[in-house]
Motif scaffolding. Structure first.
Motif, short mmCIF file in Angstrom:
data_model
loop_
_atom_site.label_atom_id
_atom_site.label_comp_id
_atom_site.label_asym_id
_atom_site.label_seq_id
_atom_site.Cartn_x
_atom_site.Cartn_y
_atom_site.Cartn_z
N LYS A 1 28.15 -0.61 30.62
CA LYS A 1 28.74 -0.89 29.65
C LYS A 1 29.28 -0.51 28.03
O LYS A 1 30.12 -0.74 27.50
CB LYS A 1 27.89 -2.84 29.24
CG LYS A 1 28.41 -3.77 30.17
CD LYS A 1 27.50 -4.98 29.74
CE LYS A 1 27.77 -5.41 31.34
NZ LYS A 1 27.67 -7.19 30.95
N GLN B 1 40.14 5.49 24.25
CA GLN B 1 41.31 4.85 24.06
C GLN B 1 42.40 4.42 22.96
O GLN B 1 43.63 5.11 23.01
CB GLN B 1 41.38 4.28 25.50
CG GLN B 1 40.58 4.99 27.12
CD GLN B 1 40.45 4.12 28.32
OE1 GLN B 1 40.55 3.15 27.95
NE2 GLN B 1 40.81 4.76 29.41
N SER B 2 41.72 3.98 22.69
CA SER B 2 42.55 2.82 21.42
C SER B 2 42.32 4.30 20.02
O SER B 2 43.52 4.30 19.87
CB SER B 2 41.45 2.60 20.81
OG SER B 2 41.56 1.77 19.64
N LEU C 1 34.61 4.04 25.94
CA LEU C 1 35.98 4.94 26.49
C LEU C 1 36.90 4.10 26.38
O LEU C 1 38.51 4.92 25.91
CB LEU C 1 35.42 5.08 27.96
CG LEU C 1 37.19 5.09 29.01
CD1 LEU C 1 37.64 6.60 28.92
CD2 LEU C 1 36.76 4.83 30.55
N GLU C 2 36.56 3.10 25.90
CA GLU C 2 38.04 1.93 25.40
C GLU C 2 38.43 2.48 23.83
O GLU C 2 39.97 2.52 23.85
CB GLU C 2 37.83 0.58 25.54
CG GLU C 2 37.89 0.04 27.07
CD GLU C 2 36.79 -1.32 26.93
OE1 GLU C 2 36.64 -2.18 26.41
OE2 GLU C 2 37.11 -2.22 28.17
N GLU C 3 36.96 2.24 23.03
CA GLU C 3 37.38 2.61 21.48
C GLU C 3 37.90 4.04 21.50
O GLU C 3 39.10 4.48 20.68
CB GLU C 3 36.41 3.36 21.23
CG GLU C 3 36.09 3.32 19.25
CD GLU C 3 36.51 2.52 18.56
OE1 GLU C 3 37.44 2.51 17.79
OE2 GLU C 3 36.32 0.96 19.34
N GLN D 1 31.22 1.73 29.28
CA GLN D 1 33.00 1.39 29.31
C GLN D 1 33.53 1.14 28.32
O GLN D 1 34.52 1.29 27.34
CB GLN D 1 32.70 -0.18 29.97
CG GLN D 1 34.75 -0.51 29.81
CD GLN D 1 35.17 -0.01 30.79
OE1 GLN D 1 34.38 0.98 31.71
NE2 GLN D 1 36.20 0.09 30.78
N ARG D 2 32.55 0.81 26.57
CA ARG D 2 33.50 0.29 25.21
C ARG D 2 33.40 1.66 24.65
O ARG D 2 34.44 1.17 23.78
CB ARG D 2 32.45 -0.55 24.44
CG ARG D 2 32.27 -0.91 23.14
CD ARG D 2 30.97 -0.74 22.38
NE ARG D 2 30.04 -0.26 22.32
CZ ARG D 2 30.89 0.94 20.77
NH1 ARG D 2 31.88 0.93 20.76
NH2 ARG D 2 29.90 2.12 21.10
#
Length: 74
Positions: free
Chosen positions: A4, A14-15, A10-12, A7-8
């Motif tokens: 998790k 990407q943002s 990675l999302e950060e 994943q967080r």
């Protein structure tokens, strides 16, 4: 690290990358506009310099004779 958390992160990332891409596109557009403005200003400056040189040359040649002047039309 936990799945998790990865994943967080990675999302950060990407943002952040999406934000940087948008900022880069905006900067490129602004730069293109400024380059066009600069070209326009250079052309105008060249024309003004030519006009100034012509006027200086005419001033050196002396005043225009009254015979050569066109009378004003009302």
């Amino acid at each position: 690290m936990k799945k998790k958390e990865l994943q967080r992160q990675l999302e950060e990332l990407q943002s952040q990358m999406a934000f940087q891409d948008d900022a880069l596109q905006a900067l490129q557009a602004a730069l293109a506009t400024q380059q066009q403005d600069l070209l326009t200003l250079r052309r105008q400056l060249t024309l003004l310099k030519q006009r100034q040189d012509e006027q200086a040359q005419q001033a050196e040649e002396g005043p225009v004779a009254p015979v050569d002047e066109v009378p004003p039309h009302y």
